[in-house]
Design a protein around this motif. Structure first.
Motif, PDB file in Angstrom:
ATOM      1  N   VAL A   1      -3.329  -5.477   4.885  1.00  0.00           N
ATOM      2  CA  VAL A   1      -4.110  -4.241   4.873  1.00  0.00           C
ATOM      3  C   VAL A   1      -5.219  -4.392   3.841  1.00  0.00           C
ATOM      4  O   VAL A   1      -5.094  -5.153   2.888  1.00  0.00           O
ATOM      5  CB  VAL A   1      -3.247  -3.000   4.527  1.00  0.00           C
ATOM      6  N   TRP A   2      -6.315  -3.680   4.068  1.00  0.00           N
ATOM      7  CA  TRP A   2      -7.355  -3.546   3.054  1.00  0.00           C
ATOM      8  C   TRP A   2      -6.980  -2.351   2.188  1.00  0.00           C
ATOM      9  O   TRP A   2      -6.664  -1.267   2.721  1.00  0.00           O
ATOM     10  CB  TRP A   2      -8.703  -3.300   3.712  1.00  0.00           C
ATOM     11  N   MET A   3      -7.060  -2.487   0.875  1.00  0.00           N
ATOM     12  CA  MET A   3      -6.547  -1.415   0.039  1.00  0.00           C
ATOM     13  C   MET A   3      -7.045  -1.544  -1.406  1.00  0.00           C
ATOM     14  O   MET A   3      -7.749  -2.483  -1.754  1.00  0.00           O
ATOM     15  CB  MET A   3      -5.015  -1.459   0.027  1.00  0.00           C
ATOM     16  N   HIS A   4      -6.632  -0.579  -2.191  1.00  0.00           N
ATOM     17  CA  HIS A   4      -6.732  -0.681  -3.647  1.00  0.00           C
ATOM     18  C   HIS A   4      -5.592   0.139  -4.207  1.00  0.00           C
ATOM     19  O   HIS A   4      -5.033   1.003  -3.530  1.00  0.00           O
ATOM     20  CB  HIS A   4      -8.076  -0.171  -4.179  1.00  0.00           C
ATOM     21  N   ASP A   5      -5.222  -0.174  -5.431  1.00  0.00           N
ATOM     22  CA  ASP A   5      -4.200   0.606  -6.097  1.00  0.00           C
ATOM     23  C   ASP A   5      -4.713   1.028  -7.455  1.00  0.00           C
ATOM     24  O   ASP A   5      -5.773   0.605  -7.898  1.00  0.00           O
ATOM     25  CB  ASP A   5      -2.892  -0.180  -6.209  1.00  0.00           C
ATOM     26  N   GLY A   6      -3.961   1.879  -8.121  1.00  0.00           N
ATOM     27  CA  GLY A   6      -4.415   2.337  -9.423  1.00  0.00           C
ATOM     28  C   GLY A   6      -3.339   3.121 -10.132  1.00  0.00           C
ATOM     29  O   GLY A   6      -2.291   3.449  -9.561  1.00  0.00           O
ATOM     30  N   GLY A   7      -3.594   3.421 -11.377  1.00  0.00           N
ATOM     31  CA  GLY A   7      -2.656   4.211 -12.134  1.00  0.00           C
ATOM     32  C   GLY A   7      -3.268   4.713 -13.421  1.00  0.00           C
ATOM     33  O   GLY A   7      -4.173   4.093 -13.992  1.00  0.00           O
ATOM     34  N   LEU A   8      -2.800   5.848 -13.845  1.00  0.00           N
ATOM     35  CA  LEU A   8      -3.113   6.442 -15.130  1.00  0.00           C
ATOM     36  C   LEU A   8      -1.780   6.926 -15.700  1.00  0.00           C
ATOM     37  O   LEU A   8      -0.775   6.938 -14.977  1.00  0.00           O
ATOM     38  CB  LEU A   8      -4.083   7.625 -14.957  1.00  0.00           C
ATOM     39  N   PRO A   9      -1.733   7.311 -16.956  1.00  0.00           N
ATOM     40  CA  PRO A   9      -0.468   7.814 -17.480  1.00  0.00           C
ATOM     41  C   PRO A   9       0.080   8.953 -16.617  1.00  0.00           C
ATOM     42  O   PRO A   9      -0.510  10.024 -16.537  1.00  0.00           O
ATOM     43  CB  PRO A   9      -0.843   8.319 -18.877  1.00  0.00           C
ATOM     44  N   GLY A  10       1.182   8.673 -15.905  1.00  0.00           N
ATOM     45  CA  GLY A  10       1.818   9.716 -15.111  1.00  0.00           C
ATOM     46  C   GLY A  10       1.527   9.686 -13.632  1.00  0.00           C
ATOM     47  O   GLY A  10       2.060  10.511 -12.887  1.00  0.00           O
ATOM     48  N   VAL A  11       0.706   8.749 -13.153  1.00  0.00           N
ATOM     49  CA  VAL A  11       0.446   8.684 -11.709  1.00  0.00           C
ATOM     50  C   VAL A  11       0.213   7.239 -11.301  1.00  0.00           C
ATOM     51  O   VAL A  11      -0.384   6.455 -12.032  1.00  0.00           O
ATOM     52  CB  VAL A  11      -0.769   9.557 -11.297  1.00  0.00           C
ATOM     53  N   ARG A  12       0.741   6.897 -10.130  1.00  0.00           N
ATOM     54  CA  ARG A  12       0.578   5.556  -9.560  1.00  0.00           C
ATOM     55  C   ARG A  12       0.242   5.733  -8.094  1.00  0.00           C
ATOM     56  O   ARG A  12       0.908   6.491  -7.384  1.00  0.00           O
ATOM     57  CB  ARG A  12       1.898   4.800  -9.728  1.00  0.00           C
ATOM     58  N   VAL A  13      -0.801   5.034  -7.609  1.00  0.00           N
ATOM     59  CA  VAL A  13      -1.308   5.286  -6.256  1.00  0.00           C
ATOM     60  C   VAL A  13      -1.627   3.988  -5.528  1.00  0.00           C
ATOM     61  O   VAL A  13      -2.114   3.035  -6.121  1.00  0.00           O
ATOM     62  CB  VAL A  13      -2.560   6.202  -6.302  1.00  0.00           C
ATOM     63  N   LEU A  14      -1.337   3.965  -4.227  1.00  0.00           N
ATOM     64  CA  LEU A  14      -1.735   2.900  -3.309  1.00  0.00           C
ATOM     65  C   LEU A  14      -2.460   3.558  -2.142  1.00  0.00           C
ATOM     66  O   LEU A  14      -1.989   4.565  -1.610  1.00  0.00           O
ATOM     67  CB  LEU A  14      -0.521   2.138  -2.778  1.00  0.00           C
ATOM     68  N   SER A  15      -3.584   2.995  -1.731  1.00  0.00           N
ATOM     69  CA  SER A  15      -4.358   3.604  -0.654  1.00  0.00           C
ATOM     70  C   SER A  15      -5.130   2.536   0.096  1.00  0.00           C
ATOM     71  O   SER A  15      -5.686   1.617  -0.513  1.00  0.00           O
ATOM     72  CB  SER A  15      -5.331   4.641  -1.231  1.00  0.00           C
ATOM     73  N   GLY A  16      -5.147   2.643   1.442  1.00  0.00           N
ATOM     74  CA  GLY A  16      -5.895   1.667   2.218  1.00  0.00           C
ATOM     75  C   GLY A  16      -5.767   1.893   3.711  1.00  0.00           C
ATOM     76  O   GLY A  16      -5.298   2.944   4.156  1.00  0.00           O
ATOM     77  N   ARG A  17      -6.184   0.885   4.484  1.00  0.00           N
ATOM     78  CA  ARG A  17      -6.140   0.991   5.943  1.00  0.00           C
ATOM     79  C   ARG A  17      -5.899  -0.388   6.547  1.00  0.00           C
ATOM     80  O   ARG A  17      -6.116  -1.425   5.907  1.00  0.00           O
ATOM     81  CB  ARG A  17      -7.441   1.562   6.509  1.00  0.00           C
ATOM     82  N   ASP A  18      -5.443  -0.383   7.806  1.00  0.00           N
ATOM     83  CA  ASP A  18      -5.256  -1.644   8.515  1.00  0.00           C
ATOM     84  C   ASP A  18      -6.395  -1.843   9.507  1.00  0.00           C
ATOM     85  O   ASP A  18      -7.317  -1.031   9.604  1.00  0.00           O
ATOM     86  CB  ASP A  18      -3.879  -1.707   9.186  1.00  0.00           C
TER      87      ASP A  18
END
Length: 359
Positions: free
Chosen positions: A313-330
């Protein structure tokens, strides 16, 4: 990349991604099976994983949206976790949005990817021959500025860049891949130099137009507008509770800037991935290099390619204190965004649950 700390004192601000040429996406699973599998993954994140809340939203190419949630929006209240239209800080998933804006300027003939940044912003990088491509692709050699700031007196963008330029480079331009928020600090400044407008204004008028629930925090703004969940982590801007897990909902979002400051919703992010032309993504992934975090990924220009069980998948991830995220598309156009409120000890279950949205 998997976890990358933005604040050395707290070891808590994370930015991630993945990369490798994407292949054909797997056929969708039966709806009932998918629902059960996704929900089980989210429930593991909020029980065994200890996250307060988790949400995963999928947007199909035809516009159909499915959303699953688990846990609570605020500890101690029993409030159900918010859904796909609630706001959250998207951290480093900001980067593909900034990269997409730079690509627009490339398409308009205002920027050349292989030209030095200083062609457009003389003196910005103290004369270093770093190209636009190296900035977007995390191969500039610039070190991480977040590990150098004083959270009690962080300063502003010019101060952040000065700290990075005065520190020892991690390599020569183009020598190796090293994930650094400094690169996207520079990308935001580059947009301003080329257009004469702040990157926040430029993106609002362009790539963010379809994302009607997304916004850049104002200077001094600490909260999150509209419906949102509370987040929980170690807050580098809270010296009274150094090293302790606290409610991190109030944070100086403006400071995170072009490297991680956007506030959005899962549905808006899914719309972004679907609106970003496949041809543009392929251009952004041309010449992608191996990235060490997560293992097996490749990084292009603000976009990772990460291989799931059913394909990349094409994507990016990220995080800050208290949140973690993955987002993308196929490749089929299915987009998904998953985030949790907390800092997982391991990303294994997080990526596994993200994969159920596609496989």
């Amino acid at each position: 990349m998997t976890k990358r700390l933005l604040a050395a004192a707290a070891a808590a601000i994370v930015l991630l991604g993945a990369a490798s040429p994407a292949l054909a996406a797997a056929e969708p699973k039966p709806a009932d099976n998918a629902k059960q599998t996704v929900q089980a993954g989210l429930d593991r994140l909020t029980t065994q994983g200890g996250m307060a809340g988790a949400v995963l939203s999928v947007r199909e190419p035809d516009g159909r949206v499915r959303t699953w949630t688990s846990g609570t929006a605020e500890r101690g209240t029993g409030k159900p976790m918010v859904g796909a239209d609630a706001h959250f800080r998207i951290a480093s998933v900001t980067k593909p949005i900034i990269a997409a804006e730079v690509m627009r300027l490339v398409q308009q003939g205002k920027i050349e990817l292989d030209a030095p940044v200083e062609k457009y912003a003389p003196g910005l990088l103290d004369g270093r021959p770093i190209t636009v491509r190296q900035i977007l692709g995390q191969t500039s050699g610039l070190p991480e500025y977040w590990t150098l700031i004083n959270p009690a007196k962080p300063g502003g963008e010019a101060d952040f860049l000065r700290l990075a330029l005065d520190a020892k480079p991690v390599g020569e331009p183009g020598q190796k891949w090293f994930y650094s928020n400094t690169n996207y600090l520079v990308a935001g400044m580059l947009i301003e130099k080329v257009t004469g407008k702040d990157f926040r204004t430029v993106t609002r008028e362009d790539v963010l137009k379809p994302m009607t629930h997304s916004y850049w925090p104002r200077q001094g703004e600490m909260g999150i507008r509209g419906e949102h969940t509370h987040t929980y982590g170690v807050n580098p801007f809270d010296p009274k509770h150094k090293g302790q897990v606290v409610d991190t909902t109030l944070e100086p979002g403006y400071l995170f800037g072009a490297s991680g400051g956007l506030v959005s919703t899962p549905d808006d992010l899914n719309r972004f991935w679907q609106k970003l032309p496949t041809a543009t993504i392929k251009t952004m992934m041309a010449g992608a290099v191996p990235a060490y975090d997560p293992p097996g990924s490749r990084y292009g220009l603000g976009v990772y390619s990460y291989r799931l069980a059913c394909g990349p998948v094409w994507m990016h991830d990220g995080g800050l204190p208290g949140v973690r995220v993955l987002s993308g598309r196929d490749r089929s156009g299915r987009a998904a965004t998953l985030y949790v409120t907390g800092t997982p000890k391991s990303d294994k279950e997080l990526f596994a649950t993200f994969g159920t949205a596609f496989c």
